[in-house]
Design an enzyme around this catalytic site. Structure first.
Site, short mmCIF file in Angstrom:
data_model
loop_
_atom_site.label_atom_id
_atom_site.label_comp_id
_atom_site.label_asym_id
_atom_site.label_seq_id
_atom_site.Cartn_x
_atom_site.Cartn_y
_atom_site.Cartn_z
N LYS A 277 30.43 52.94 23.29
CA LYS A 277 30.78 52.00 24.35
C LYS A 277 32.18 52.28 24.87
CE LYS A 277 32.48 48.15 21.58
NZ LYS A 277 32.52 46.70 21.49
N ASP B 124 33.92 44.20 13.27
CA ASP B 124 34.21 43.07 14.16
C ASP B 124 33.55 41.76 13.71
OD1 ASP B 124 31.68 43.90 14.84
OD2 ASP B 124 32.06 44.08 17.00
N ARG B 125 32.57 41.86 12.82
CA ARG B 125 31.91 40.62 12.36
C ARG B 125 32.52 40.14 11.05
NH1 ARG B 125 25.51 40.56 13.69
NH2 ARG B 125 25.74 41.21 15.84
N ASP C 252 31.34 48.17 12.01
CA ASP C 252 32.52 48.53 12.79
C ASP C 252 33.65 47.51 12.67
OD1 ASP C 252 31.00 46.65 14.18
OD2 ASP C 252 31.79 47.29 16.12
N ARG D 129 14.92 35.94 19.31
CA ARG D 129 15.79 35.11 18.49
C ARG D 129 15.55 33.64 18.85
NH1 ARG D 129 18.68 39.14 16.41
NH2 ARG D 129 19.89 40.58 17.69
N GLU E 46 27.69 32.74 17.14
CA GLU E 46 26.95 32.41 15.92
C GLU E 46 26.62 33.65 15.10
OE1 GLU E 46 23.66 33.69 15.75
OE2 GLU E 46 24.03 34.49 17.74
N SER E 47 26.65 34.81 15.74
CA SER E 47 26.26 36.06 15.09
C SER E 47 27.42 36.64 14.28
CB SER E 47 25.79 37.05 16.15
OG SER E 47 26.78 37.15 17.16
N ASP F 296 31.20 43.92 9.02
CA ASP F 296 30.06 44.78 9.32
C ASP F 296 30.47 46.24 9.54
OD1 ASP F 296 31.36 44.44 11.76
OD2 ASP F 296 29.50 44.65 12.89
N THR G 285 23.87 44.71 25.27
CA THR G 285 24.86 43.68 24.97
C THR G 285 26.19 44.32 24.57
OG1 THR G 285 23.04 42.40 24.04
CG2 THR G 285 25.23 41.55 23.65
N LYS H 228 35.82 40.75 18.98
CA LYS H 228 35.79 39.89 17.82
C LYS H 228 36.39 40.67 16.67
CE LYS H 228 30.91 40.91 17.20
NZ LYS H 228 29.91 40.69 18.23
N ARG I 56 23.08 51.94 22.75
CA ARG I 56 22.65 52.12 21.36
C ARG I 56 21.28 52.75 21.31
NH1 ARG I 56 24.31 46.69 18.21
NH2 ARG I 56 26.49 46.88 18.81
N THR J 163 25.64 35.36 25.72
CA THR J 163 25.82 36.14 24.50
C THR J 163 26.52 37.46 24.78
OG1 THR J 163 23.86 35.17 23.53
CG2 THR J 163 24.52 37.31 22.67
N SER K 290 27.47 49.06 15.37
CA SER K 290 27.83 47.81 14.72
C SER K 290 27.16 47.64 13.36
CB SER K 290 27.48 46.66 15.66
OG SER K 290 27.99 45.46 15.17
N HIS K 291 26.31 46.63 13.23
CA HIS K 291 25.71 46.27 11.95
C HIS K 291 24.39 46.99 11.71
CE1 HIS K 291 24.56 43.90 15.33
NE2 HIS K 291 23.40 43.68 14.75
C1 G1P Z 1 23.86 40.51 19.03
C2 G1P Z 1 24.42 39.12 18.85
C3 G1P Z 1 25.55 38.87 19.83
C4 G1P Z 1 26.61 39.96 19.66
C5 G1P Z 1 25.96 41.33 19.78
C6 G1P Z 1 26.97 42.45 19.49
O1 G1P Z 1 23.34 40.64 20.33
O2 G1P Z 1 23.43 38.14 19.01
O3 G1P Z 1 26.09 37.61 19.61
O4 G1P Z 1 27.59 39.83 20.64
O5 G1P Z 1 24.89 41.45 18.86
O6 G1P Z 1 27.48 42.37 18.20
P1 G1P Z 1 21.78 40.49 20.67
O7 G1P Z 1 21.05 41.48 19.82
O8 G1P Z 1 21.40 39.09 20.30
O9 G1P Z 1 21.69 40.75 22.14
ZN ZN Z 2 29.99 44.98 14.86
#
Ligand code: G1P
Ligand code: ZN
Length: 544
Positions: free
Chosen positions: A126, A282-283, A280, A497, A365-366, A278, A18, A377, A22, A345, A113-114
């Site tokens: 990325k 972006d959240r 990096d 999810r 939503e995340s 978070d 996504t 974001k 990673r 997503t 990210s998180h």
């Molecule tokens: C998750 C979130 C998605 C977000 C992505 C990157 O991806 O659900 O909205 O864009 O992290 O931060 P997922 O693990 O669900 O594929």
């Molecule tokens: Zn992030």
């Protein structure tokens, strides 16, 4: 200092998910693993030769080592200039901002990210294209194909360079500029938001806030913007020094992981406003006094109030949300006569809509919200949007959101995550749901009548590209909905999810606890997907 060519062999697991590639740090440390992927970027992105690259990351473990390696590969591949965030730090939104501002040929962002950081935790890489956004699927697939046939990479043999002093150095023929990680981003925020008005809010003496940087990259950004440029009291930013393992925590801004912040919003001395970002940057999570704003609601409230915000007062073009995000924003768009898009997503799906000026605001939503100011974001942007809104409206967060529900209805929302379940079990669960789709419409499940059931597919309205199997949607009469999908960012097994949304238009029923409003839908979801039987889990790993 000389360029060498190193023989290598392909790894077969370098397909970006996504949000980039990673893996565990240990995987990235396998000989040639990072090098192969980076060479595949240069092999497929020919403009980087003789071009400018932006480079930085969220400061997690292995960030600095990876930057040194990437710089040497960039030099050996003829990149003419690399802009590197000081200390190797660039938040994802800041990287996007810099890629765009200096009209570069793209950027490499190092982040998971998180996800937690540290020698036994996660790392990620990325590539972002010259528009500042995550590479679209055509690009990530080309990089992936290249990783499967790679036989050698080029690298400059040279000792590590100093990443902590601003200024220019040379690596072979390549100019490396160590730049201020914060300044360009903070300047952009000043263009979008009314800093004078927000400063007055802080100076009023009756408004207090905390921002939790979660020991991650936003610490320096938040300190400069909130405490220095906006005059918030020292100490407004907590956990503001980036550390390689995020203080041993999980840099994910939700009610579970940012509980220290949540405590500031409770009790007699509660702050008026609190927010977190978070790993990096972006959240975002937005909190009022004793009040949590769901990310889906946050997006909807932003759309409804954009006209009050300096950078958006001329009007917005439209809005987009990822499919599992609640339909709260759709209701606002409908009332305001704005185009509204439902995308798969992942932020990359917003890129074309933003570039084509079909939308101005978008969110997931995340805990992700953003706009056309960059192509990622943006956590601090969302915080400043809320601050600007609070400064103009002079109302509490709770009042703004509950008034919004009265006007548009409330979309109660929750997400159940089942982490690290067996991959085959997860796939079988999804397959069995797919098989049920055709029979569902018209059926009544525990009193809820199914209006539609499908496996979400999306055709990009700008380039016509098609993305299939993006998650199962089950929609009910009256606007409630259940969505099932598998995560594309996990590094262990599979994560299922389940997204639940209950719509309530009656203001007298809008003040229930989310849990109470959801009990029926939860039951339906568990039964429909046979979650317990198929995964062995009696409860989710996390509820957000
Ligand atoms: C998750 C979130 C998605 C977000 C992505 C990157 O991806 O659900 O909205 O864009 O992290 O931060 P997922 O693990 O669900 O594929
Ligand atoms: Zn992030």
């Amino acid at each position: 200092m000389k360029n060498v060519t190193i023989k290598t062999q392909p790894y077969d697991d370098q397909r970006p998910g996504t949000s980039g590639l990673r893996k565990k740090v240990k995987v990235f440390q396998t000989p040639h693993y990072l090098e192969n992927f980076v060479q595949a970027i240069f092999d497929t992105q020919s403009d980087l030769k003789g071009g400018t690259l932006v480079l930085g990351g969220d400061g997690r473990y292995y960030n600095r080592d990876a930057i040194q390696i990437i710089l040497r590969i960039a030099a050996a591949n003829g990149v003419s200039r690399v802009l590197v965030g000081c200390g190797g730090l660039l938040s994802t939104p800041a990287a996007s901002c810099i890629i765009r501002k200096y009209k570069t040929d793209g950027g490499i962002i190092l982040s998971a990210s998180h996800n937690p950081g540290g020698p036994d935790e996660d790392f990620g890489i990325k590539f972002n294209t010259p528009n500042g956004g995550p590479a679209p699927e055509a690009v990530t697939e080309a990089i992936y194909r290249r990783t499967k046939e790679i036989a050698e990479y080029r690298i400059l043999e040279t000792p590590p360079i100093d990443l902590d002093t601003l200024g220019e150095t040379r690596l072979g023929e390549t100019r490396v500029e160590i730049i201020d990680s914060v300044k360009d981003y903070a300047d952009l925020m000043m263009e979008l938001f009314d800093f004078n008005r927000i400063r007055m809010l802080f100076e009023s003496g009756v408004f207090t806030m905390r921002f939790d940087a979660m020991h991650a990259v936003t610490g320096p950004y938040a300190t400069e913007i909130l405490e220095v440029r906006l005059g918030a009291a020292p100490g407004t930013v907590i956990n503001g020094t980036p550390s390689t393992d995020f203080g041993g925590g999980h840099p994910d801004p939700n009610l579970v992981h940012a509980h220290q912040l949540v405590e500031f919003t409770q009790g007699a001395n509660a702050v008026n406003f609190a927010a977190a970002s978070d790993g990096d940057g972006d959240r975002n999570m937005i909190l009022g006094r004793n009040f949590f704003v769901t990310p889906s609601d946050s997006l909807a409230v932003m759309v409804a109030n954009a006209h009050l915000i300096k950078g958006y007062s001329a009007g917005i073009n439209g809005v987009a949300r990822s499919m599992p995000t609640s339909q709260a924003a759709d209701r606002v768009a409908e009332k305001l006569g704005l185009p509204c898009f439902e995308t798969p997503t992942g932020w990359k799906f917003f890129g074309n809509l933003l570039d084509d000026r079909k939308i101005t605001l978008c969110g997931e939503e995340s805990f992700g919200t953003g706009s056309d100011h960059i192509r990622e974001k943006d956590g601090l942007w969302a915080v400043l949007f809320w601050l600007n809104m609070l400064a103009v409206k002079q109302q509490s967060v709770e009042k703004i959101v509950t008034d919004h529900w009265k006007a548009f209805g409330r979309n109660y929302y929750t997400r159940y995550d089942y982490e690290a379940i067996d991959k085959a079990d997860a796939e079988a669960l999804m397959d069995s749901l797919r098989e049920k789709l055709a029979q569902l419409p018209g059926q009544t499940l525990d009193g809820y009548s199914v209006e539609y059931a499908d496996d979400f597919a999306y055709t990009d309205p700008v380039d016509g590209s098609r993305s299939e199997r993006q998650g199962i949607r089950v929609g009910f009469a009256g606007g409630s909905r259940i969505v099932f999908r598998l995560s594309g960012t996990g590094t262990e097994g599979a994560t299922l999810r389940v997204y639940l949304e209950a719509y309530e238009s009656d203001p007298s029923k809008q003040m229930q606890a989310t849990e109470a409003a959801m009990t029926d839908l939860v039951d339906i979801a568990l039964k429909l997907a046979e979650i317990e039987q198929r995964t062995g889990r009696t409860k989710p790993s996390v509820i957000t």
